[in-house]
Design an enzyme around this catalytic site. Sequence first.
Site, PDB file in Angstrom:
ATOM      1  N   GLY A  99       2.713  -1.211   4.336  1.00 49.40           N
ATOM      2  CA  GLY A  99       2.766   0.209   3.980  1.00 49.40           C
ATOM      3  C   GLY A  99       4.184   0.644   3.668  1.00 49.40           C
ATOM      4  CG  ASN A 102      -1.690   1.231   1.444  1.00 51.25           C
ATOM      5  OD1 ASN A 102      -1.818   2.040   0.523  1.00 51.25           O
ATOM      6  ND2 ASN A 102      -2.243   1.413   2.638  1.00 51.25           N
ATOM      7  CD1 TRP A 103       3.659   1.233  -2.823  1.00 50.12           C
ATOM      8  CD2 TRP A 103       3.986   2.666  -4.523  1.00 50.12           C
ATOM      9  NE1 TRP A 103       4.633   0.703  -3.656  1.00 50.12           N
ATOM     10  CE2 TRP A 103       4.848   1.566  -4.704  1.00 50.12           C
ATOM     11  CE3 TRP A 103       4.000   3.683  -5.482  1.00 50.12           C
ATOM     12  CZ2 TRP A 103       5.732   1.462  -5.784  1.00 50.12           C
ATOM     13  CZ3 TRP A 103       4.871   3.584  -6.560  1.00 50.12           C
ATOM     14  CH2 TRP A 103       5.731   2.491  -6.706  1.00 50.12           C
ATOM     15  CD  GLU A 109      -3.601  -2.612   7.459  1.00 48.82           C
ATOM     16  OE1 GLU A 109      -2.458  -2.835   7.048  1.00 48.82           O
ATOM     17  OE2 GLU A 109      -4.236  -1.589   7.166  1.00 48.82           O
TER      18      GLU A 109
HETATM   19  C1  PEP Z   1      -0.841   0.123   6.187  1.00 44.67           C
HETATM   20  O1  PEP Z   1      -1.012   1.327   6.194  1.00 44.67           O
HETATM   21  O2  PEP Z   1      -1.676  -0.623   5.641  1.00 44.67           O
HETATM   22  C2  PEP Z   1       0.350  -0.409   6.846  1.00 44.67           C
HETATM   23  C3  PEP Z   1       0.349  -1.666   7.158  1.00 44.67           C
HETATM   24  O3  PEP Z   1       1.368   0.469   7.067  1.00 44.67           O
HETATM   25  P1  PEP Z   1       2.823   0.139   7.687  1.00 44.67           P
HETATM   26  O4  PEP Z   1       3.288  -1.147   7.100  1.00 44.67           O
HETATM   27  O5  PEP Z   1       3.671   1.300   7.297  1.00 44.67           O
HETATM   28  O6  PEP Z   1       2.615   0.028   9.160  1.00 44.67           O
END
Ligand code: PEP
Length: 255
Positions: A236, A13-14, A169
Site C-alpha cells: 500500500g 495498491n494506491w 493481509e
Molecule cells: C494494503 O492496503 O494492501 C497494504 C498492504 O497497505 P500497507 O502496505 O500500507 O500496509
Amino acid sequence: MAVNGPRPIIIGNWKMNGTSESLGEIRLMTGMLDGVELGCDVVVCPPATLIRQVHEMLSESKIGTGGQDCHPEPNGAFTGDISAEMLRDAGARYVILGHSERRHYHDESDALVRRKAEAAHRAGLVAIICVGETELERGAGDTLDVVSRQLAGSVPKGSGAENTIIAYEPVWAIGSGVTPTSDEIGEVHRAVRHWLAERLGDEAARAMRILYGGSVKSTNAADIFAIPDVDGSLVGQASLKAKDFLGIIGQFAPC
Ligand code: PEP
C-alpha cells in the site's frame, strides 16, 4: 519465497490516492527501470480514474496495471460501479478483490468477493483475492480458521495460477507499521498453500502465488521475502512513491 516456486510478484495498491499529478511517479519508475532486468513481476493498481493513463505509460515496460475492485455484473444499472470488462477495456489485467477495506467499509461478504472473482475470470483478469484476520481474531487464536473460511467462501471454482493470486493481509498490519513475525507469516502461508492443494490439487497450489501484505517497505522486504511460501507482496503506502516501491522490487535479483 518457495524454493523453485512461482516467479514472485509485487503489486502496488494506491487505494484512493492519486490524481494526474501522481503520474510523475509512474514516469520516474519507468525511467529508473529502463533497461533493468526485473527479478519479479510488477503491477500497479491506481484508482480507476488513472488506469488507462497508467496502462499507456507502462505499455513499453513489463509492468502491469490493475484495478482495486469490480462489480460482479458485466454492465447494467449499478450507478458508480465498474465492471471487470470495463477495467479490462481500460488496460487493466489484474484486479484486487476482497481487500479488508472493502470488506469493512463496504460490508463485502465472502460470497460477494467470490462473485467478483468469477467476474474477473470472465473478463480475462487475474483476481488478487485478499484474506486476513483482525487483531481480535488473532488474539482469540482464530487466524487459521478465519483465513480458511475466507478462502472457502471467496475463491471460485476454476481458479488456478493463471487467473488467481492470494494475498494474505492481516488487517492489523495494514497501514500500521506493525508486521507479524516471520513465523506467524510462514504459518499462515503454509496453511494457505495446504488449503489450495486440497482444493485445487498439488500442481495448481504450487504454481499459485501467495503474497504477504501489511506494512511492507524496503527495510523489511528482504526478511519477509525470505519466508517459505511468500511469493511477493501487496504493497500500500510504500507503492505511492517510485523510490520506495523500487526499493521493494529491487529485493529480487533477476533470475
Ligand atoms: C494494503 O492496503 O494492501 C497494504 C498492504 O497497505 P500497507 O502496505 O500500507 O500496509
